[in-house]
Design a protein around this motif. Structure first.
Motif, short mmCIF file in Angstrom:
data_model
loop_
_atom_site.label_atom_id
_atom_site.label_comp_id
_atom_site.label_asym_id
_atom_site.label_seq_id
_atom_site.Cartn_x
_atom_site.Cartn_y
_atom_site.Cartn_z
N ASP A 112 0.82 -1.21 0.00
CA ASP A 112 0.00 0.00 0.00
C ASP A 112 0.85 1.26 0.00
O ASP A 112 0.37 2.33 -0.36
N LYS A 113 2.11 1.15 0.43
CA LYS A 113 2.93 2.35 0.62
C LYS A 113 4.22 2.37 -0.18
O LYS A 113 4.63 3.43 -0.64
N ARG A 115 -1.91 -1.04 -6.00
CA ARG A 115 -2.23 -1.04 -4.57
C ARG A 115 -1.98 0.33 -3.95
O ARG A 115 -2.76 0.82 -3.14
N SER A 118 -4.66 2.80 -5.08
CA SER A 118 -5.92 2.47 -4.41
C SER A 118 -5.92 2.95 -2.96
O SER A 118 -6.91 3.47 -2.46
N ARG A 119 -4.76 2.76 -2.29
CA ARG A 119 -4.66 3.19 -0.90
C ARG A 119 -4.70 4.71 -0.78
O ARG A 119 -5.32 5.26 0.13
N GLU A 148 -8.25 5.82 -1.16
CA GLU A 148 -9.01 5.51 0.06
C GLU A 148 -8.75 6.54 1.15
O GLU A 148 -9.68 7.02 1.82
N ARG A 149 -7.49 6.91 1.34
CA ARG A 149 -7.14 7.87 2.39
C ARG A 149 -7.69 9.26 2.08
O ARG A 149 -8.14 9.98 2.99
#
Length: 413
Positions: free
Chosen positions: A42-43, A191, A194-195, A198-199
């Motif tokens: 995610d990062k 990913r 997408s993260r 979302e944030r």
């Protein structure tokens, strides 16, 4: 001796990762610590190094698969010799008993060709809507390089061999007006993207965000940079940029208004007596915000050097998760892309973010006279749940005063 190539230990708070691309194929010789594949979390993007010298015997996990720490990705034959593709059972070539023409067609299938593309080549192919099977590869085993794609595009633009076109549709009964290409491509989010999405949505849903604006005359800062540019770079080995001035000015403002440096946790306000400043960095994979720890203790050269290091490693996917976590305040610079004004979104759980923009010469009234000055609009987006408009506006005014009179930064006014 066979060695298992496993998913490395993932960073804390990261449960799994996605296998983005293999850089080696079965039968390829590899060296110890050579990057075999990229894993995206995610990062950050992680590399899977070869545990020893040898030959990649078998790949067990294909591109796009979600994996967890310790999972077996491939089998490495230590000390072996590289085998030809056609003789490797796991290689994506046709069987020996198939006609040569069929083997070539199999290797050129879009699905198989795209699996052998590096991330940068894959992005270029997707951006231009190209079919990898139509691009001649000059690399090892016919792999496509970035230069191959650029050469293909140049040839196509000059009227060379066109890219494969869609099947023609039946001609309409009545003459139709000429139309351009109307192709569509569906590409799944990474990913990381997408993260990020979302944030950002969570930030808008949970914080009462409001943005205040001001403008800054950067003539004094530009004069300092011009005067000391060469000597600064000679002594410190790094260029004197604008960002260090903004970081220092923001810290002075945060000292005056601690709530802007605070965060919300449930029904509590967490005040931070330190200044960890996040600096937004744009990459092909998305926006990353590495953090300058204890930025108030750093000098101008330290800040510029750290930001340059962050930017380089972020674009290479080598930023660590620990360098992206935390942070009490963020600065983002849309001006590098030409943005004149914007409303930045807060980076949770922080409560404010400063937006820098393009420097533009504008006529301003100075001491009763109209003069052309290098002006920049600055924006502060803040969480109105804990920061009042008075504090937000005064924070911007403090930043403006420090930048228009940099001597204030020396005596902390």
């Amino acid at each position: 001796m066979s060695i298992e190539v496993k998913v490395p230990q993932l960073p804390e708070s990261v449960a799994d990762a996605t296998l983005v691309a293999w850089h080696k194929s079965p039968g390829d010789a590899v060296s110890r610590d050579e990057n075999l594949a990229d894993l995206e979390t995610d990062k950050v993007v992680l590399e899977v190094p070869a545990p020893a010298d040898g030959v990649l015997k078998e790949i067990r996990i294909s591109d796009g698969t979600t994996v967890t720490a310790g999972e077996i990705l491939a089998i490495l034959e230590e000390g072996g010799q590289a085998a030809a593709k056609a003789d490797t059972a796991e290689a994506p070539a046709a069987a020996d008993d198939e006609p040569e023409e069929d083997a070539d067609e199999s290797a050129a299938e879009p699905g198989k060709a795209s699996g052998r593309l590096s991330p940068s080549v894959r992005r270029l192919v997707e951006e231009h809507g190209l079919d990898p099977a139509a691009i001649p590869g000059s690399g090892r085993d016919g792999r496509i390089s970035k230069a191959d794609v650029m050469s293909f595009l140049e040839q196509r633009d000059k009227g060379g061999k066109p890219a494969p076109a869609a099947k023609p549709s039946p001609a309409p009964a009545a003459p139709a007006a000429p139309s351009g290409a109307r192709e569509e491509r569906r590409v799944p989010m990474t990913r990381m993207r997408s993260r990020i999405a979302e944030r950002l949505v969570d930030a808008q849903a949970t914080a009462a965000m409001l943005t205040s604006f001001n403008e800054v005359d950067l003539g004094a800062v530009m004069e300092i940079r011009k005067r000391y540019r060469d000597s600064f770079e000679k002594k410190h080995g790094v260029k004197l940029g604008f960002m260090s001035f903004f970081v220092k000015a923001a810290i002075e403002a945060l000292r005056k208004f601690p709530v802007v440096n605070a965060s919300v946790e449930g029904g509590d306000i967490i005040y931070h007596d330190y200044y960890d400043i996040g600096v937004a960095v744009s990459t092909d994979r998305g926006l990353l915000v590495p953090v300058l720890r204890d930025a108030d203790l750093m000098g101008f050269a330290d800040i510029e050097r750290a930001i340059g290091d962050f930017a380089g490693r972020a674009r290479e996917g080598k930023i660590g998760v620990d360098e992206l976590t935390g942070g009490t305040f963020t600065i983002t610079n849309g001006g590098v892309f030409g943005s004149l004004m914007s409303t930045p979104i807060i980076n949770p759980p922080q409560s404010a973010i400063l937006g820098m923009h393009k420097i533009q010469d504008r006529p301003m009234v100075v001491n009763g006279e109209i003069k052309i000055r290098p002006m920049m609009y600055i924006a502060l987006t803040y969480d109105h749940r804990i920061i009042d408009g008075r504090e937000a506006v005064q924070t911007l005014v403090s930043i403006k005063e420090s930048l228009e009179d940099p001597a204030r930064l020396l005596i902390q006014l």
